[in-house]
Design an enzyme around this catalytic site. Structure first.
Site, PDB file in Angstrom:
ATOM      1  N   PRO A 223       7.308 -20.115 -11.470  1.00 41.31           N
ATOM      2  CA  PRO A 223       6.275 -20.121 -12.526  1.00 41.31           C
ATOM      3  C   PRO A 223       6.598 -19.032 -13.556  1.00 41.31           C
ATOM      4  CG  PRO A 223       5.387 -19.281 -10.450  1.00 41.31           C
ATOM      5  CD  PRO A 223       6.820 -19.615 -10.180  1.00 41.31           C
ATOM      6  N   ASP A 397       8.640 -13.872 -13.116  1.00 45.10           N
ATOM      7  CA  ASP A 397       8.147 -14.764 -12.069  1.00 45.10           C
ATOM      8  C   ASP A 397       6.707 -14.340 -11.742  1.00 45.10           C
ATOM      9  OD1 ASP A 397       7.529 -16.027  -9.675  1.00 45.10           O
ATOM     10  OD2 ASP A 397       9.571 -15.862  -8.895  1.00 45.10           O
ATOM     11  N   HIS A 398       5.759 -15.178 -12.099  1.00 44.08           N
ATOM     12  CA  HIS A 398       4.352 -14.791 -11.978  1.00 44.08           C
ATOM     13  C   HIS A 398       3.883 -14.714 -10.521  1.00 44.08           C
ATOM     14  CE1 HIS A 398       0.626 -13.653 -13.516  1.00 44.08           C
ATOM     15  NE2 HIS A 398       0.316 -14.664 -14.299  1.00 44.08           N
ATOM     16  N   ARG A 399       4.705 -15.216  -9.585  1.00 45.85           N
ATOM     17  CA  ARG A 399       4.323 -15.081  -8.169  1.00 45.85           C
ATOM     18  C   ARG A 399       4.422 -13.622  -7.739  1.00 45.85           C
ATOM     19  NH1 ARG A 399       8.544 -19.215  -5.742  1.00 45.85           N
ATOM     20  NH2 ARG A 399       9.790 -18.005  -7.216  1.00 45.85           N
ATOM     21  N   ILE A 401       5.114 -10.847 -10.308  1.00 47.89           N
ATOM     22  CA  ILE A 401       4.776  -9.895 -11.371  1.00 47.89           C
ATOM     23  C   ILE A 401       3.547 -10.392 -12.129  1.00 47.89           C
ATOM     24  CG2 ILE A 401       5.633  -8.904 -13.538  1.00 47.89           C
ATOM     25  CD1 ILE A 401       8.507  -9.396 -12.160  1.00 47.89           C
TER      26      ILE A 401
END
Ligand code: CAO
Length: 425
Positions: A223, A397-399, A401
């Protein structure tokens, strides 16, 4: 003028007196359905079968509900057919489609459904055994149930079967297009471009295919979010130009990229999440600082890695950029020079653009996109001054950060680039 036509259960290949259960109704009263659109799903002991409407019209009445037991000939729903012409047209189409059919136009009219029901079972969409909830879950994920073998009794597919299938497919070494096919994700339709003008077809090189597959995998699996900001590099640029003048005779040229690579390694130390990789259940923090940079070569795109940047000076980094770029462009780069990266930089600054979304180079968790620096009027609380502003696009990577952390990382990087003395602190 409109007509009401009753749609009944056709011959679906089970004994005509045998009861079959309605497991899903796909339409409601008032819906407009198209000829061949699924209206109910029934379940025999072998498979779930979607029964389609046999002509287009508006649903006026539904005789059945989920859970009902029905047999061949049971009424399903009443359809209001708008126009006699449409009705005749749909019967003509049907006759055309029915191979060896002895259906004649006279036998259609209001009793049209009786003829329509004589279709062979092969013309109905057969679905593997599964409950409505399971099918809904599969639809949400875009999974094609025909590719799954159910683990429950009679090969019935469960929600867990779908989860396992998606997990295995995503982890498999199959190509992106294979995976799409298995997951039922629609692939772009094939278009005959020659219909519109002359064309030339060039096969994709192996390298292009590998790059495409990797970029696609990273784009689909991670993501991505991109944080865009600008660094005031006016002072840094003045320093760079003067240093390059001093070193002209030595043939050493420092580009902005060298300063960026060093500044990133400093920021990675302050924000270790950006120097991590995601394992299935763990976050792996690296204590080394290897930075990759994208190089545009004739065959495509490669990302050589400069190792242990934290221990290098700017001039050595600049020399390494030159050495690796030349090797890459002369096809002399070795595989070991392309691995072990912690973070990548993709610089389009010498070409143009104001921002872009770089794709994360997995297993890394962030990448910095650099666009062209431009002079802009900046307010210093008293007046506007011309300052050289460098656009920085940080994809993360929004998982792992969060947005706030990404904004802090970019701000920290900007602080260093704006006043490079901070790199000494
Ligand atoms: N803004 C303005 N000017 C810039 C700049 C920026 N952001 N970045 C570089 N420049 C300038 C350089 O300073 C240099 O100017 P001088 O001649 O005055 O010193 C000039 O542009 C040429 O730089 P360069 O390209 O030779 O060197 P580099 O270190 O900046 O970049 C490399 C090296 C290998 C990264 C680059 O040549 C390259 O291949 N870039 C493309 C990368 C790419 O394709 N990324 C996309 C990946 S996603 O598809």
């Amino acid at each position: 003028m409109s007509d009401i036509v009753k749609i009944t259960v056709p011959d679906i290949g089970v004994e005509s007196s045998k009861e079959i259960q309605v497991i899903e109704t796909l339409v409601s009263i008032g819906d407009t359905v198209k000829n061949q659109q699924g209206i109910i799903v029934v379940e025999s002991d072998k498979a779930s079968i979607e029964i389609p409407a046999t002509m287009s019209g508006k649903v006026k009445f539904i005789y059945i509900k989920t859970g009902d037991k029905i047999i061949q000939g049971s009424p399903i729903l009443d359809l209001e057919i708008e126009d006699l012409e449409i009705k005749i047209q749909s019967s003509k189409n049907l006759i055309k489609n029915e191979e060896n059919s002895d259906v004649s136009l006279e036998k259609t009219g209001i009793n049209l459904q009786n003829n329509l029901e004589s279709k062979d079972i092969s013309s109905y969409e057969k679905l593997p055994l599964s409950s409505p909830t399971v099918r809904k879950f599969a639809r949400e994920l875009g999974v094609n149930l025909n590719h799954i073998k159910g683990s429950a009794k009679n090969n019935r597919i469960t929600i867990n079967d779908i989860r396992e299938f998606v997990k295995n497919t995503l982890n498999s070494k199959s190509t992106a297009s294979n995976r799409n096919d298995l997951l039922g994700i629609s692939i772009l339709p094939k278009i005959d471009f020659e219909k519109f003008g002359s064309i030339e077809i060039k096969p994709l090189s192996t390298m292009r295919k590998i790059i495409g597959d990797k970029l696609h995998r990273n784009w689909v699996n991670i993501p991505h979010i991109t944080n865009n900001d600008e660094a005031d590099i006016t002072d840094l640029e003045n320093f760079r130009v003067s240093i390059n003048k001093e070193n002209e005779k030595l043939g050493i040229k420092i580009t902005i990229l060298a300063f960026l690579i060093k500044a990133v390694s400093i920021s990675l130390k302050e924000y270790p999440e950006f120097n991590s990789s995601l394992d299935e259940n763990n976050l792996i923090f690296k204590k080394y600082y290897n930075i990759g940079f994208a190089i545009d070569i004739k065959k495509g795109l490669i990302v050589p890695v400069i190792n242990n940047v934290d221990r290098m000076g700017i001039i050595d980094i600049a020399k390494k950029i030159k050495e690796l770029s030349e090797k890459a462009r002369n096809s002399k780069i070795s595989p070991s020079e392309l691995e072990g990266g912690c973070f990548s930089i993709s610089s389009l600054g010498n070409i143009g653009g104001t921002s872009f979304t770089p794709i994360i180079n997995s297993p890394e968790v962030a990448i910095l996109g650099v666009s062209k620096a431009q002079y802009k009027p900046m307010w210093n609380q008293e007046k506007f001054l011309p300052r050289l502003m460098l656009p920085l696009s940080l994809s993360y990577d929004h998982r792992i950060i969060d947005g706030a952390l990404a904004a802090r990382f970019n701000s920290n990087l900007i602080k260093i680039l704006t006043d490079y003395r901070r790199a000494l602190l």
